[in-house]
Write a protein that holds these residues in place. Structure first.
Motif, PDB file in Angstrom:
ATOM      1  N   PHE A 298      42.684  36.492  43.749  1.00  0.00           N
ATOM      2  CA  PHE A 298      41.336  35.935  43.599  1.00  0.00           C
ATOM      3  C   PHE A 298      41.369  34.731  42.669  1.00  0.00           C
ATOM      4  CE2 PHE A 298      40.281  40.455  44.534  1.00  0.00           C
ATOM      5  CZ  PHE A 298      39.590  40.223  45.715  1.00  0.00           C
ATOM      6  N   THR A 299      40.988  33.585  43.199  1.00  0.00           N
ATOM      7  CA  THR A 299      40.868  32.393  42.350  1.00  0.00           C
ATOM      8  C   THR A 299      39.479  31.785  42.448  1.00  0.00           C
ATOM      9  OG1 THR A 299      41.724  30.982  44.115  1.00  0.00           O
ATOM     10  CG2 THR A 299      43.326  31.795  42.517  1.00  0.00           C
ATOM     11  N   SER A 300      38.704  32.266  43.417  1.00  0.00           N
ATOM     12  CA  SER A 300      37.376  31.689  43.585  1.00  0.00           C
ATOM     13  C   SER A 300      36.333  32.624  42.983  1.00  0.00           C
ATOM     14  CB  SER A 300      37.101  31.503  45.081  1.00  0.00           C
ATOM     15  OG  SER A 300      35.776  31.841  45.377  1.00  0.00           O
ATOM     16  N   PRO A 301      35.532  32.140  42.033  1.00  0.00           N
ATOM     17  CA  PRO A 301      34.526  33.021  41.435  1.00  0.00           C
ATOM     18  C   PRO A 301      33.511  33.517  42.464  1.00  0.00           C
ATOM     19  CG  PRO A 301      34.323  30.771  40.600  1.00  0.00           C
ATOM     20  CD  PRO A 301      35.575  30.819  41.407  1.00  0.00           C
ATOM     21  N   ASP A 302      33.285  32.761  43.526  1.00  0.00           N
ATOM     22  CA  ASP A 302      32.357  33.241  44.558  1.00  0.00           C
ATOM     23  C   ASP A 302      32.920  34.479  45.255  1.00  0.00           C
ATOM     24  OD1 ASP A 302      30.358  31.250  44.222  1.00  0.00           O
ATOM     25  OD2 ASP A 302      31.693  29.823  45.196  1.00  0.00           O
ATOM     26  N   ALA A 303      34.222  34.435  45.554  1.00  0.00           N
ATOM     27  CA  ALA A 303      34.845  35.611  46.176  1.00  0.00           C
ATOM     28  C   ALA A 303      34.789  36.802  45.222  1.00  0.00           C
ATOM     29  CB  ALA A 303      36.286  35.297  46.552  1.00  0.00           C
ATOM     30  N   MET A 304      34.955  36.546  43.933  1.00  0.00           N
ATOM     31  CA  MET A 304      34.922  37.633  42.942  1.00  0.00           C
ATOM     32  C   MET A 304      33.517  38.244  42.897  1.00  0.00           C
ATOM     33  SD  MET A 304      36.912  35.784  39.804  1.00  0.00           S
ATOM     34  CE  MET A 304      38.357  34.790  40.089  1.00  0.00           C
ATOM     35  N   VAL A 305      32.521  37.383  42.834  1.00  0.00           N
ATOM     36  CA  VAL A 305      31.138  37.876  42.790  1.00  0.00           C
ATOM     37  C   VAL A 305      30.852  38.706  44.033  1.00  0.00           C
ATOM     38  CG1 VAL A 305      28.727  37.142  42.946  1.00  0.00           C
ATOM     39  CG2 VAL A 305      30.261  36.042  41.308  1.00  0.00           C
ATOM     40  N   SER A 306      31.321  38.238  45.152  1.00  0.00           N
ATOM     41  CA  SER A 306      31.074  38.957  46.396  1.00  0.00           C
ATOM     42  C   SER A 306      31.710  40.354  46.348  1.00  0.00           C
ATOM     43  CB  SER A 306      31.627  38.113  47.555  1.00  0.00           C
ATOM     44  OG  SER A 306      31.807  38.892  48.679  1.00  0.00           O
ATOM     45  N   GLN A 307      32.907  40.460  45.794  1.00  0.00           N
ATOM     46  CA  GLN A 307      33.557  41.772  45.690  1.00  0.00           C
ATOM     47  C   GLN A 307      32.713  42.725  44.847  1.00  0.00           C
ATOM     48  OE1 GLN A 307      37.015  42.841  46.703  1.00  0.00           O
ATOM     49  NE2 GLN A 307      36.599  41.196  48.147  1.00  0.00           N
ATOM     50  N   VAL A 308      32.167  42.204  43.766  1.00  0.00           N
ATOM     51  CA  VAL A 308      31.389  43.072  42.868  1.00  0.00           C
ATOM     52  C   VAL A 308      30.044  43.408  43.513  1.00  0.00           C
ATOM     53  CG1 VAL A 308      30.330  43.265  40.585  1.00  0.00           C
ATOM     54  CG2 VAL A 308      32.535  42.095  40.840  1.00  0.00           C
ATOM     55  N   ARG A 309      29.372  42.409  44.032  1.00  0.00           N
ATOM     56  CA  ARG A 309      28.033  42.650  44.601  1.00  0.00           C
ATOM     57  C   ARG A 309      28.076  43.592  45.795  1.00  0.00           C
ATOM     58  NH1 ARG A 309      24.434  40.404  41.828  1.00  0.00           N
ATOM     59  NH2 ARG A 309      24.488  38.247  41.112  1.00  0.00           N
ATOM     60  N   ARG A 310      29.128  43.471  46.579  1.00  0.00           N
ATOM     61  CA  ARG A 310      29.214  44.334  47.760  1.00  0.00           C
ATOM     62  C   ARG A 310      29.815  45.696  47.430  1.00  0.00           C
ATOM     63  NH1 ARG A 310      32.589  42.725  51.306  1.00  0.00           N
ATOM     64  NH2 ARG A 310      33.551  41.086  50.081  1.00  0.00           N
ATOM     65  N   GLY A 311      30.072  45.947  46.155  1.00  0.00           N
ATOM     66  CA  GLY A 311      30.529  47.285  45.750  1.00  0.00           C
ATOM     67  C   GLY A 311      31.958  47.584  46.146  1.00  0.00           C
ATOM     68  N   VAL A 312      32.795  46.546  46.301  1.00  0.00           N
ATOM     69  CA  VAL A 312      34.208  46.792  46.608  1.00  0.00           C
ATOM     70  C   VAL A 312      34.964  47.070  45.311  1.00  0.00           C
ATOM     71  CG1 VAL A 312      36.284  45.846  47.688  1.00  0.00           C
ATOM     72  CG2 VAL A 312      34.027  45.223  48.592  1.00  0.00           C
ATOM     73  N   LEU A 313      34.766  46.207  44.335  1.00  0.00           N
ATOM     74  CA  LEU A 313      35.473  46.329  43.055  1.00  0.00           C
ATOM     75  C   LEU A 313      34.478  46.230  41.909  1.00  0.00           C
ATOM     76  CD1 LEU A 313      38.451  43.846  43.736  1.00  0.00           C
ATOM     77  CD2 LEU A 313      38.508  46.344  43.936  1.00  0.00           C
ATOM     78  N   ASP A 314      34.837  46.865  40.783  1.00  0.00           N
ATOM     79  CA  ASP A 314      34.049  46.686  39.554  1.00  0.00           C
ATOM     80  C   ASP A 314      34.644  45.603  38.678  1.00  0.00           C
ATOM     81  OD1 ASP A 314      32.127  48.945  39.767  1.00  0.00           O
ATOM     82  OD2 ASP A 314      34.006  50.078  39.870  1.00  0.00           O
ATOM     83  N   MET A 315      35.980  45.541  38.715  1.00  0.00           N
ATOM     84  CA  MET A 315      36.654  44.530  37.887  1.00  0.00           C
ATOM     85  C   MET A 315      37.620  43.766  38.779  1.00  0.00           C
ATOM     86  SD  MET A 315      37.223  46.517  34.289  1.00  0.00           S
ATOM     87  CE  MET A 315      37.235  45.051  33.279  1.00  0.00           C
ATOM     88  N   ILE A 316      37.746  42.473  38.502  1.00  0.00           N
ATOM     89  CA  ILE A 316      38.578  41.614  39.339  1.00  0.00           C
ATOM     90  C   ILE A 316      39.980  41.610  38.763  1.00  0.00           C
ATOM     91  CG2 ILE A 316      38.877  39.282  40.257  1.00  0.00           C
ATOM     92  CD1 ILE A 316      36.359  40.832  41.269  1.00  0.00           C
ATOM     93  N   GLY A 317      40.867  42.290  39.460  1.00  0.00           N
ATOM     94  CA  GLY A 317      42.245  42.354  39.005  1.00  0.00           C
ATOM     95  C   GLY A 317      42.980  41.081  39.376  1.00  0.00           C
ATOM     96  N   ALA A 318      43.860  40.644  38.505  1.00  0.00           N
ATOM     97  CA  ALA A 318      44.635  39.445  38.802  1.00  0.00           C
ATOM     98  C   ALA A 318      45.956  39.495  38.069  1.00  0.00           C
ATOM     99  CB  ALA A 318      43.880  38.188  38.373  1.00  0.00           C
ATOM    100  N   ALA A 319      47.010  39.242  38.792  1.00  0.00           N
ATOM    101  CA  ALA A 319      48.292  38.950  38.157  1.00  0.00           C
ATOM    102  C   ALA A 319      48.541  37.461  38.368  1.00  0.00           C
ATOM    103  CB  ALA A 319      49.398  39.799  38.759  1.00  0.00           C
ATOM    104  N   ARG A 320      48.819  37.067  39.629  1.00  0.00           N
ATOM    105  CA  ARG A 320      49.183  35.668  39.887  1.00  0.00           C
ATOM    106  C   ARG A 320      48.090  34.668  39.482  1.00  0.00           C
ATOM    107  NH1 ARG A 320      51.116  36.192  45.933  1.00  0.00           N
ATOM    108  NH2 ARG A 320      49.355  37.627  45.912  1.00  0.00           N
ATOM    109  N   PRO A 321      46.821  34.926  39.795  1.00  0.00           N
ATOM    110  CA  PRO A 321      45.826  33.933  39.351  1.00  0.00           C
ATOM    111  C   PRO A 321      45.799  33.761  37.831  1.00  0.00           C
ATOM    112  CG  PRO A 321      44.915  35.321  41.061  1.00  0.00           C
ATOM    113  CD  PRO A 321      46.225  35.938  40.666  1.00  0.00           C
ATOM    114  N   SER A 322      46.178  34.828  37.116  1.00  0.00           N
ATOM    115  CA  SER A 322      46.193  34.713  35.645  1.00  0.00           C
ATOM    116  C   SER A 322      47.462  34.025  35.156  1.00  0.00           C
ATOM    117  CB  SER A 322      46.081  36.099  35.005  1.00  0.00           C
ATOM    118  OG  SER A 322      47.317  36.789  35.089  1.00  0.00           O
ATOM    119  N   ILE A 323      48.475  34.010  36.004  1.00  0.00           N
ATOM    120  CA  ILE A 323      49.717  33.302  35.667  1.00  0.00           C
ATOM    121  C   ILE A 323      49.508  31.802  35.908  1.00  0.00           C
ATOM    122  CG2 ILE A 323      52.115  32.980  36.396  1.00  0.00           C
ATOM    123  CD1 ILE A 323      52.109  36.030  37.132  1.00  0.00           C
TER     124      ILE A 323
END
Ligand code: ADP
Ligand code: SF4
Length: 689
Positions: A298-323
């Motif tokens: 996940f690198t796009s905040p819109d995709a992250m928001v969508s994951q949370v709003r649609r109840g897929v994830l509570d927290m946005i996990g990242a390894a590579r985007p954080s690297i």
């Protein structure tokens, strides 16, 4: 400031007894530093915490020598002497108010125990996962009790080291609780084998033990593989994968959900886009009240928001985007979305771990250098002088160099012969599956456009005379390289005389639009992505393609980037014929001659054209022209001419970016030590008196 649409990403999340300040969660990831370079590891995690991640985890942490995965260098808590090294990471993470997580793991029969020489053990006797001629023994009840005891001891040490989240790790097929869970690994007949209720027993016990030991103040997350992607022989998301979560529902404090082995979890961008795991993890939240974390580059905040709003994830996990961008959360928070350095999914970071070297990243040249070279991803030293610098060539090296010099405050000219920026990246991003690699160019071009002190000159092929007249104090040559046509690489160290070169092409020709006639023999003695990408592209155009390589596998080095099996399977499915362990030794008269690398036995294959993917030649003409007019430099006020990137020596895009960054960062502030980075020297053990 940030746009209100992203507010949801900055809501706190309760994890057991703790509160994460936002939804950005750096999941555990290996980094090739681990116990051998603990300060390097701590320095890297510290920068992530500074960049705004609410949770920052270590890599996997070995709990006992009975599961030693050396020469991989992961974290270790074998005994109390390992605590200070990990405490350094926990302290560094806390400095910026992030929660520190540690992923305790026992690798069961995945561990070859090359250093400890213990006999590997697993739920059943198996060959170890590598090709080591070693098998595990089946654990008895005493072994299981020991694993529980060691896990508790490691959890207590982790707590003493200062960690807040202490994992039970059951993912990637790598670790003991996962091996117990999976039908294909667990053939036990006791209460730890057979039905899922039995196979889940060890995982349940480890969670309960860990909570009892440290759960009053620490959170106990579980990292689980919900679908092994091997069908009914393993866990499936719609079957036992879901059942495990249902059985343990609210027992852990958080579910960190993964899919498949590491190559699927860190899926290369050639084989999957952002959020690729959603179909597998979408139902997890329905069966647990505990927070759910998942990854998906996940690198796009819109995709992250969508994951949370649609109840897929509570927290946005990242390894590579954080690297690629340790400051991703901060940039979202500050409304600087265009400044995010997006991961390109090349997995050079994974290759570092797989080659037992400190982590590096194509997009982020400071990755792994935070402590050793004191490089910060967002801060560069100010300029030292008013020298004006001319950078020639706008590939990854030139772009990075010009951008970093510009950020330091120097006046920079960037001259590019082509009519677009990006060099090899602009060309290669048009190859099948590599469009995300264009982010190397896009990020830097976006930054350069914000720098008024950098002037960009497109369509400007510079000669030595042009440079002498340009009135710059310093000249940086970043003019790149060209693919060789003569077959020289690893097998042929000198050009073979048996090639009719009128129908020999190079990747440069193909990317420039040359028409090639089939059948084509691609000779790949480069072994990274180019040979496979060319084969895929030409096959898609309908040509008959044979890929010839002296290596045993197509794109052999891409084993390290977790891409190789997927590349080979794609080529086979496309109908590319593969000739491994053979070298192209002659070409002419509509056929190519191949030699077996072991016996030398020769065979011919039909070939109207040959595409040489072998090695590259640095473009050195300009440097030579400048050197031969060195007497004129002083009048032209030129103080130095320096080559960087592929024109110094062809390499990966990551290496070109690093070279550009290094020149710019160290310009007029060279590192003081003879060894240009800090090292950690192993402590000597006691010596018998
Ligand atoms: P690197 O990977 O080292 O950055 P690339 O091959 O990607 O190298 O980029 C080199 C760039 O230099 C190309 O875009 C090329 O067009 C440009 N270039 C080569 N020679 C000259 C020149 N004489 N003047 C200006 N640009 C040049
Ligand atoms: Fe992403 Fe490549 Fe950097 Fe890894 S190396 S974080 S995959 S850009």
């Amino acid at each position: 400031m940030r746009s209100p649409q992203y507010d949801i990403l900055f809501e706190p999340v309760r994890i057991g007894p703790l509160k994460a300040k936002n939804r950005f969660y750096q999941v555990p990831h290996c980094n090739g530093m681990g116990h051998r370079a603990p300060s390097g590891m701590a320095g890297m995690r510290r920068v992530k915490a500074e960049g705004g991640w609410a949770v920052v985890c270590t890599e996997v942490c070995e709990i006992h020598p009975s599961a030693d995965i050396s020469p991989h260098s992961e974290a270790r808590l074998w005994d109390d002497r390992d605590i200070p090294a990990l405490a350094r990471a926990a302290d560094a993470i806390h400095e910026f108010g992030a929660l520190a997580g540690v992923e305790l793991g026992h690798h069961g029969f995945r561990a070859q125990n090359r250093t400890s020489r213990e006999v590997p053990m697993g739920p059943s006797s198996h060959t170890v996962v590598s090709y080591d001629p070693v098998q595990s023994r089946a654990m008895d009840k005493e072994d299981i009790r020991n694993i529980r005891r060691w896990h508790v001891a490691a959890a207590r040490r982790a707590k003493r080291a200062g960690f807040d989240l202490i994992y039970v790790y059951a993912a990637h097929g790598l670790v003991t609780p996962m091996q117990f869970l999976s039908r294909r690994y667990n053939q036990r007949t006791d209460e730890y084998g057979g039905p899922l209720e039995n196979r889940v027993r060890l995982l349940r016990e480890l969670i309960v033990d860990t909570k009892d030991a440290v759960g009053a103040t620490c959170a106990v997350p579980v990292r689980i593989c919900i679908d092994e992607l091997v069908g009914p022989n393993g866990l499936c998301a719609e079957d036992e994968g879901r059942d495990v979560i249902e059985m343990l529902a609210d027992l852990p404090d958080l579910w960190d959900v993964t899919v498949g082995d590491w190559s699927n979890d860190s899926r290369p961008s050639r084989f999957g886009g952002e959020g690729v795991h959603e179909q597998y993890v979408a139902h997890v939240k329905a069966v647990t009240g505990k927070p759910v974390v998942g990854v998906g580059r996940f690198t796009s905040p819109d995709a992250m928001v969508s994951q949370v709003r649609r109840g897929v994830l509570d927290m946005i996990g990242a390894a590579r985007p954080s690297i690629a961008d340790p400051f991703l959360p901060k940039k979202v928070e500050e409304g600087r979305i265009d400044d995010i350095r997006e991961c390109i999914g090349c997995n050079i970071c994974a290759a570092s771990d797989n080659t037992y070297t400190p982590i590096r990243c194509t997009q982020n040249p400071t990755m792994g250098e935070e402590w050793r070279r004191n490089w910060h991803p967002e801060r560069v030293p100010p300029r030292e002088s008013k020298d004006r610098i001319l950078v020639i060539g706008a590939g990854p090296a030139g772009l990075e160099c010009a951008m970093t010099l510009g950020k330091r405050g120097y006046e920079v000219g960037l001259a590019e012969a082509a009519t677009e920026l990006g060099g090899r990246v602009a060309r290669e991003a048009k190859l099948p599956g590599l469009s995300a690699w264009g982010r190397v160019r896009d990020y830097r071009v976006g930054q350069l456009h914000q720098l008024p002190n950098v002037s960009i000159f497109l369509d400007s092929k510079m000669s030595a005379q042009d440079i002498l007249e340009a009135e710059f104090d310093r000249v940086v040559l970043a003019v790149g390289s060209s693919w060789r046509r003569d077959g020289v690489a690893r097998y042929h160290r000198v050009p073979p005389q048996t090639l009719d070169d009128t129908r020999i092409f190079t990747p440069d020709d193909i990317m420039a639009g040359a028409q090639i006639e089939g059948p084509v023999a691609i000779y790949d003695d480069d072994h990274y992505y180019m040979g496979g990408a060319m084969a895929e592209m030409l096959r898609q155009r309908g040509l008959e393609v044979t890929l010839v390589t002296p290596a045993p596998l197509v794109s052999n080095w891409a084993v390290n980037t977790l891409e190789q099996p997927k590349i080979q399977s794609r080529l086979l499915e496309l109908g590319v014929s593969i000739r491994a362990n053979e070298a192209l030794v002659a070409f002419g008269e509509q056929h190519a001659e191949l030699a077996c690398v072991f016996t030398g036995r020769r065979q011919t294959i039909p070939a109207a054209s040959v595409l040489m993917v072998t090695s590259r030649l640095s473009r050195t003409d300009l440097q030579h022209d400048l050197l031969s007019s060195a007497a004129l430099w002083q009048d032209a006020r030129i103080k130095s001419v320096t080559s960087i990137g592929d024109c110094l020596a062809p390499g990966t895009i990551a290496q070109a970016v690093f070279g550009g960054h290094r020149y710019a960062r160290e310009f007029e502030v060279p590192p003081s030590e003879s060894v240009p980075f800090q090292r950690e020297i192993a402590a000597l053990g006691d010596w018998p008196s």
